[in-house]
Design a protein around this motif. Structure first.
Motif, PDB file in Angstrom:
ATOM      1  N   LYS A   1      33.292  42.969  24.054  1.00 14.62           N
ATOM      2  CA  LYS A   1      32.701  41.626  24.087  1.00 14.62           C
ATOM      3  C   LYS A   1      31.400  41.531  23.287  1.00 14.62           C
ATOM      4  CE  LYS A   1      34.670  39.998  28.449  1.00 14.62           C
ATOM      5  NZ  LYS A   1      34.317  39.515  29.796  1.00 14.62           N
TER       6      LYS A   1
ATOM      7  N   ILE B   1      29.497  38.196  33.378  1.00 15.36           N
ATOM      8  CA  ILE B   1      28.486  37.618  34.270  1.00 15.36           C
ATOM      9  C   ILE B   1      28.928  37.938  35.693  1.00 15.36           C
ATOM     10  CG2 ILE B   1      27.481  35.494  35.162  1.00 15.36           C
ATOM     11  CD1 ILE B   1      27.631  34.245  32.466  1.00 15.36           C
ATOM     12  N   HIS B   2      28.031  38.489  36.475  1.00 15.85           N
ATOM     13  CA  HIS B   2      28.333  38.789  37.878  1.00 15.85           C
ATOM     14  C   HIS B   2      27.146  38.328  38.714  1.00 15.85           C
ATOM     15  CE1 HIS B   2      31.988  41.260  37.231  1.00 15.85           C
ATOM     16  NE2 HIS B   2      31.479  41.273  36.010  1.00 15.85           N
ATOM     17  N   ARG B   3      27.444  37.537  39.724  1.00 16.49           N
ATOM     18  CA  ARG B   3      26.347  37.023  40.556  1.00 16.49           C
ATOM     19  C   ARG B   3      25.686  38.181  41.313  1.00 16.49           C
ATOM     20  NH1 ARG B   3      29.731  34.145  45.606  1.00 16.49           N
ATOM     21  NH2 ARG B   3      29.268  35.800  47.085  1.00 16.49           N
TER      22      ARG B   3
ATOM     23  N   LEU C   1      28.593  40.919  43.039  1.00 16.53           N
ATOM     24  CA  LEU C   1      30.017  40.597  43.240  1.00 16.53           C
ATOM     25  C   LEU C   1      30.813  41.140  42.055  1.00 16.53           C
ATOM     26  CD1 LEU C   1      32.241  39.147  44.901  1.00 16.53           C
ATOM     27  CD2 LEU C   1      31.827  37.124  43.496  1.00 16.53           C
TER      28      LEU C   1
ATOM     29  N   ALA D   1      34.243  41.187  41.376  1.00 19.72           N
ATOM     30  CA  ALA D   1      35.605  40.753  41.713  1.00 19.72           C
ATOM     31  C   ALA D   1      36.540  40.878  40.511  1.00 19.72           C
ATOM     32  CB  ALA D   1      35.573  39.313  42.198  1.00 19.72           C
ATOM     33  N   ASN D   2      35.978  40.919  39.315  1.00 19.76           N
ATOM     34  CA  ASN D   2      36.809  40.870  38.109  1.00 19.76           C
ATOM     35  C   ASN D   2      36.735  42.141  37.283  1.00 19.76           C
ATOM     36  OD1 ASN D   2      38.063  38.184  37.822  1.00 19.76           O
ATOM     37  ND2 ASN D   2      35.957  37.491  38.053  1.00 19.76           N
ATOM     38  N   PRO D   3      37.858  42.475  36.641  1.00 19.50           N
ATOM     39  CA  PRO D   3      37.817  43.578  35.691  1.00 19.50           C
ATOM     40  C   PRO D   3      37.056  43.147  34.438  1.00 19.50           C
ATOM     41  CG  PRO D   3      39.974  42.486  35.636  1.00 19.50           C
ATOM     42  CD  PRO D   3      39.169  41.828  36.721  1.00 19.50           C
TER      43      PRO D   3
ATOM     44  N   VAL E   1      31.751  35.944  29.163  1.00 18.84           N
ATOM     45  CA  VAL E   1      32.743  35.443  30.116  1.00 18.84           C
ATOM     46  C   VAL E   1      34.098  35.138  29.472  1.00 18.84           C
ATOM     47  CG1 VAL E   1      31.177  34.648  31.896  1.00 18.84           C
ATOM     48  CG2 VAL E   1      31.683  33.139  29.992  1.00 18.84           C
ATOM     49  N   VAL E   2      34.254  35.567  28.226  1.00 15.88           N
ATOM     50  CA  VAL E   2      35.564  35.391  27.579  1.00 15.88           C
ATOM     51  C   VAL E   2      36.599  36.220  28.329  1.00 15.88           C
ATOM     52  CG1 VAL E   2      36.888  36.022  25.516  1.00 15.88           C
ATOM     53  CG2 VAL E   2      34.711  34.835  25.281  1.00 15.88           C
ATOM     54  N   LYS E   3      37.789  35.650  28.468  1.00 14.27           N
ATOM     55  CA  LYS E   3      38.882  36.385  29.122  1.00 14.27           C
ATOM     56  C   LYS E   3      39.530  37.288  28.088  1.00 14.27           C
ATOM     57  CE  LYS E   3      41.191  34.183  32.142  1.00 14.27           C
ATOM     58  NZ  LYS E   3      40.483  34.657  33.331  1.00 14.27           N
TER      59      LYS E   3
ATOM     60  N   ARG F   1      43.151  32.228  37.025  1.00 12.59           N
ATOM     61  CA  ARG F   1      42.438  31.176  37.759  1.00 12.59           C
ATOM     62  C   ARG F   1      43.257  29.883  37.836  1.00 12.59           C
ATOM     63  NH1 ARG F   1      38.085  32.336  34.390  1.00 12.59           N
ATOM     64  NH2 ARG F   1      36.500  33.604  35.365  1.00 12.59           N
TER      65      ARG F   1
HETATM   66  C1  FMN Z   1      29.464  31.260  35.613  1.00 15.85           C
HETATM   67  C2  FMN Z   1      30.324  32.451  35.868  1.00 15.85           C
HETATM   68  C3  FMN Z   1      30.036  33.283  36.938  1.00 15.85           C
HETATM   69  C4  FMN Z   1      30.800  34.421  37.197  1.00 15.85           C
HETATM   70  N1  FMN Z   1      30.497  35.213  38.253  1.00 15.85           N
HETATM   71  C5  FMN Z   1      31.252  36.289  38.536  1.00 15.85           C
HETATM   72  C6  FMN Z   1      30.946  37.137  39.639  1.00 15.85           C
HETATM   73  O1  FMN Z   1      30.001  36.888  40.380  1.00 15.85           O
HETATM   74  N2  FMN Z   1      31.736  38.208  39.859  1.00 15.85           N
HETATM   75  C7  FMN Z   1      32.813  38.513  39.086  1.00 15.85           C
HETATM   76  O2  FMN Z   1      33.490  39.504  39.327  1.00 15.85           O
HETATM   77  N3  FMN Z   1      33.120  37.732  38.006  1.00 15.85           N
HETATM   78  C8  FMN Z   1      32.371  36.639  37.723  1.00 15.85           C
HETATM   79  N4  FMN Z   1      32.669  35.857  36.640  1.00 15.85           N
HETATM   80  C9  FMN Z   1      33.753  36.245  35.756  1.00 15.85           C
HETATM   81  C10 FMN Z   1      33.375  37.448  34.912  1.00 15.85           C
HETATM   82  O3  FMN Z   1      32.207  37.256  34.158  1.00 15.85           O
HETATM   83  C11 FMN Z   1      34.565  37.869  34.064  1.00 15.85           C
HETATM   84  O4  FMN Z   1      34.355  39.157  33.603  1.00 15.85           O
HETATM   85  C12 FMN Z   1      34.849  37.035  32.852  1.00 15.85           C
HETATM   86  O5  FMN Z   1      34.985  35.685  33.149  1.00 15.85           O
HETATM   87  C13 FMN Z   1      36.124  37.567  32.138  1.00 15.85           C
HETATM   88  O6  FMN Z   1      37.284  36.967  32.572  1.00 15.85           O
HETATM   89  P1  FMN Z   1      38.261  37.532  33.694  1.00 15.85           P
HETATM   90  O7  FMN Z   1      37.996  36.658  34.897  1.00 15.85           O
HETATM   91  O8  FMN Z   1      39.614  37.338  33.107  1.00 15.85           O
HETATM   92  O9  FMN Z   1      37.932  38.977  33.924  1.00 15.85           O
HETATM   93  C14 FMN Z   1      31.915  34.730  36.361  1.00 15.85           C
HETATM   94  C15 FMN Z   1      32.207  33.888  35.285  1.00 15.85           C
HETATM   95  C16 FMN Z   1      31.438  32.748  35.049  1.00 15.85           C
HETATM   96  C17 FMN Z   1      31.781  31.858  33.897  1.00 15.85           C
END
Ligand code: FMN
Length: 448
Positions: A210, A149-151, A163, A165-167, A200-202, A357
């Protein structure tokens, strides 16, 4: 039981779905209603969406643990065990020709804001933001699928700020950009909860695909079809799909956006140029209001239970783990059976280094209900001595949306709130028979 799609899940919610026929504006009014929902309140279906006749919006979808359990066809008490059991082995997606998400196709749309009722949530937000977009793309080098999920900020015309921000998506974009190429993406909106959770699983760089995890969670393959304008497969039974390219070398202000931290966060972010939107004829747009129980329960399973599973591979006796609501996954409580001080320290170090986190972790005994803030505070108040029982790790990676890190490194803290060995730490109890009678009487008069 697996739900074929979002609407099959909604149809099964019965009294756990509140249908609103009054007009609600996607600008501020829907978020205000979602913020005002009571704890464990029903999912909400807005049937009269200002400016978007015929469209519906659903929110508060996974805001209760009970509903998340229902989505996975299990009970609340079995939720963590079910999640961990199912995610041991993935179920690969299946290609299909039957795709409700393609009932209506807009190729090269000119005004995304006119097509979709995207919510503007908070007073200081810089515009409407898509908050439940499951972004799908492939590693330009290995071809591996990425999903998260990416905003996304609706910037006018066919442009979205995203955004990353995350791999892995941030890495895929960096690889495409290094080659001077755009990155093809498809954004699925309005998917069933199992797929949303999987997104959104890590899972980490070596983790499973996924989409296989989504299949495992629902107990059946996700049905996929190739997108119209990009080389990405999309869930055929989603409500809406947005297709486009993340442009190389472009950064624009994206925000301010009221984040899951409870603060506004702006960023210089990449831009998606939208090439197509497809949707069902009577689509349901999915809302997810930041900093609400909806986000808490997504994180609880996808980050919390996932971390619980990872910790259990390293240590025995871990009874349960809960991410504290409202803290965007920065704070956790872990229950440990028969805790010894050296084991607690090891657990604190493991948890704080496994999850990027996680910033504050409290370890309690398994006689504490970790989902009851009163009990956790009680354990801290009566079993914890700050100078003896605190572990602080300095110079750790800061999390980008945590304002207290100031964009740099941060520190982390663990608190050992487990009991000492003497009988003075035995919890007071009510005799079982008296407790049973009290529960029965309260249930009889509807107060149970
Ligand atoms: C509600 C929600 C919103 C998120 N929004 C973003 C986002 O805007 N940008 C981003 O890079 N990751 C975002 N994330 C995290 C990513 O989806 C991420 O790929 C995911 O949580 C995998 O975990 P990681 O943080 O270990 O990569 C969001 C997660 C959640 C639960």
């Amino acid at each position: 039981m697996s739900y074929s799609d979002l609407r099959a899940f909604l149809a099964d919610l019965c009294n756990d779905l509140l249908t609103l026929k009054q007009p609600f504006d996607p600008k501020h009014e829907m978020a205000a209603l979602l913020r005002a929902m009571p704890a464990n309140g029903p999912a909400v279906l807005f049937e009269n969406v200002t400016g978007h006749p015929g469209a519906r919006v659903v929110g508060n979808l996974v805001a209760s643990r009970q509903r998340v359990a229902k989505a996975l066809g299990t009970s609340e008490s079995e939720l963590a065990a079910t999640y961990l059991e199912r995610t041991r082995q993935g179920i690969a997606p299946r290609q299909t020709d039957e795709a409700p998400v393609k009932e209506v196709r807009h190729i090269a749309p000119q005004d995304l804001g006119a097509l979709l009722p995207v919510l503007t949530h908070y007073a200081g937000d810089g515009g409407p933001f898509i908050t439940t977009g499951v972004v799908l793309c492939h590693d330009p080098v290995s071809g591996r699928r990425g999903m998260g999920i990416h905003r996304m900020m609706v910037k006018g015309g066919n442009r979205l700020g995203i955004l990353l921000a995350n791999p892995p998506l941030s890495q895929f974009h960096a690889a495409a950009e290094a080659a001077g190429r755009p990155l093809d993406v498809a954004v699925a909106l309005g998917v069933e909860p199992a797929l949303l959770i999987a997104a959104v699983v890590k899972s980490g760089p070596q983790g499973p695909d996924k989409m296989d995890l989504a299949g495992a969670l629902r107990g059946a393959p996700v049905e996929m079809i190739r997108a119209e304008t990009v080389a990405v497969d999309v869930p055929a039974r989603a409500e809406i799909v947005i297709e486009g390219h993340v442009l190389p070398g472009v950064r624009e202000t994206e925000g301010p956006f009221g984040e899951n931290t409870g603060y506004y966060f702006s960023n210089l972010s990449p831009v998606v140029e939208v090439t197509a939107v497809t949707h069902r004829r009577d689509f349901i747009y999915p809302a997810l209001c930041p900093w609400t129980a909806d986000v808490d329960s997504l994180l609880s399973l996808a980050a919390g239970t996932e971390l619980l599973g990872q910790l259990r591979t390293q240590m025995s006796g871990i009874a349960d783990l809960d991410l504290t609501t409202g803290t965007c996954g920065f704070t956790a409580v872990i229950a440990l059976a028969k805790a010894r001080p050296t084991e607690v320290r090891r657990l604190i170090h493991l948890a704080l280094s496994m999850d990027k986190r996680l910033k504050l972790v409290t370890v309690v005994d398994d006689d504490v209900d970790i989902r009851d803030p009163r009990e956790v505070s009680w354990a801290l108040a009566t079993r914890f001595q700050p100078d003896r029982d605190t572990v602080i790790l300095s110079g750790m990676e800061g999390y980008v949306i945590d304002p207290s890190c100031g964009g740099g490194t941060g520190s982390r803290m663990g608190m050992n709130a487990t009991r000492g060995s003497g009988p003075e730490f035995d919890k007071i109890t009510i005799p079982a028979a008296a407790a049973a009678k009290a529960r029965a009487v309260l249930a009889e008069i509807g107060q149970g």
